[in-house]
Scaffold this active site. Structure first.
Site, PDB file in Angstrom:
ATOM      1  N   CYS A   1      12.271 -17.356  23.335  1.00 43.42           N
ATOM      2  CA  CYS A   1      11.901 -18.718  22.950  1.00 43.42           C
ATOM      3  C   CYS A   1      10.533 -18.795  22.294  1.00 43.42           C
ATOM      4  CB  CYS A   1      11.962 -19.648  24.161  1.00 43.42           C
ATOM      5  SG  CYS A   1      10.693 -19.350  25.417  1.00 43.42           S
TER       6      CYS A   1
ATOM      7  N   CYS B   1      10.022 -15.255  33.342  1.00 49.40           N
ATOM      8  CA  CYS B   1       9.877 -16.713  33.359  1.00 49.40           C
ATOM      9  C   CYS B   1      10.496 -17.300  34.626  1.00 49.40           C
ATOM     10  CB  CYS B   1      10.528 -17.317  32.121  1.00 49.40           C
ATOM     11  SG  CYS B   1      10.340 -19.109  31.976  1.00 49.40           S
TER      12      CYS B   1
END
Length: 376
Positions: free
Chosen positions: A210, A111
């Site tokens: 997440c 990410c």
């Protein structure tokens, strides 16, 4: 006449605000330092209500609202940018594909590489911003010749340089980490947030992936890849049990093997190898996890690539310790030898090299050489 030292030029800063306490304090510090700060929350889910709730992630509607409230208190403009498609392709799909191939990925590192310091940074620069600010605990140090280096945070207990080891010198030139040189505890960061009137001061940290709402990685992968029964075998190839998908295992795993037959020596077994080709998981004693060397691919350097063999320290997990290694770039791959064998190294993980506190670079582990015999 005495000259007054010039203050650094204020920057136009885009502060990535996840809705957590670290990114909120980082944005506040950047604004307090005199920079022209704009807050942005990244919408990373096409259906944010399906992601984690209860202040546990960084992808929920709740998190977006928390980030907006923090920006209002700081007194900076705030926007929500939709990067859900890019996140799905570059992080979620990569995560699934890596597990399907028998490797162990790090989605937070991916990410940072693909979203926060690629997609977000590119958009920020196109809009005239000078830097992207995040709440990571790491330091960018500017040398006298103007070059930048990525270093560990002042407080090793909070250091996050491992997941930033994929950043190149161009990205470092536009990165701002206001928390990195702070030798404080997390409680003190929360106390600072409270003094600043930020409601996220007592918000729990997120420790899980997440985009996996319930924290059940194996269930998430089973839903995406389907269940596929295969064998659990020992080092001789003898069948000990079955599983519902080799992707549900990681090298070094001990729990959840559900093997009915105990080992001859009565000691626990660990996952030694994962073969997606024949859907087989091999288990054995802990000693068989010792690795003496590895080959890593897709190296990314935080500055110039090293030339010739060198001695470094290496970190193999986000919260792991350092180990001494010698490393050399050979035909585009990083060949690494450990001074002492290390345990439980899995293909797909990142290895990050350090020279003291300076991050040299990162690469993805492709193969490992066991200290006993064989290659994983």
């Amino acid at each position: 006449m005495t000259e007054t030292p010039q203050r650094p030029r204020p920057l136009r800063v885009l502060a990535a605000m996840s809705g957590g306490v670290d990114s909120a304090v980082a944005a506040a510090r950047a604004a307090e330092a005199g920079h022209d700060v704009t807050g942005v929350h990244l919408a990373l889910s096409a259906n944010p209500q399906s992601f984690r709730t209860g202040a546990r992630g960084c992808c929920t509607i709740e998190d977006s609202r928390d980030a907006r409230r923090a920006a209002d208190v700081i007194g900076i403009p705030f926007y929500v940018w939709d990067l859900a498609d890019r996140f799905r392709e570059d992080v979620v799909e990569d995560f699934v594909a890596e597990y399907e191939a028998g490797r162990t990925p790090n989605p937070c590192l991916r990410c940072n590489e693909k979203i926060k310091f690629a997609a977000l940074l590119d958009k920020a620069l196109a809009l005239g911003f000078d830097a992207v600010c995040t709440g990571h605990y790491a330091q960018v140090i500017v040398r006298e010749d103007g070059t930048r280096e990525l270093h560990r945070a002042s407080d090793m207990a909070k250091d996050q340089s491992y997941v930033l080891g994929v950043l190149d010198d161009r990205q470092l030139a536009h990165a701002l980490f206001p928390l990195g040189d702070t030798v404080t505890t997390k409680d003190e960061i929360r106390a600072e947030a409270e003094r600043r009137g930020l409601a996220v001061a007592k918000k729990p940290d997120s420790h899980d992936i997440c985009f996996i709402a319930d924290g059940d990685t194996q269930g998430f992968l089973a839903n995406r890849l389907g269940r596929s029964e295969g064998d659990i075998v020992d080092e001789s190839g003898a069948k000990l049990g079955t599983h519902e998908g080799a992707y549900g295992f990681t090298i070094g795993q001990r729990k959840g093997l559900r093997i009915g037959t105990p080992a001859p020596d009565g000691k626990p077994r660990y996952v030694l190898d994962i073969s997606p080709v024949d859907n087989t998981v091999t288990v054995g004693p802990a000693s068989a996890l010792d690795v003496s060397a590895l080959t890593a691919i897709k190296p990314r350097w935080c500055g110039a690539a090293p030339t010739g063999p060198g001695t470094y320290t290496a970190q193999l997990r986000a919260h792991g310790g350092e180990t001494e290694v010698t490393a050399e770039l050979v035909d585009g791959s990083l060949e690494v030898t450990f001074a002492e064998p290390v345990r439980g190294v899995a293909p797909g993980q990142a290895i990050v090299l350090y020279d003291g506190t300076r991050v040299v670079g990162s690469a993805t582990i492709a193969t490992t050489t066991r200290a006993t015999a064989g290659v994983a």
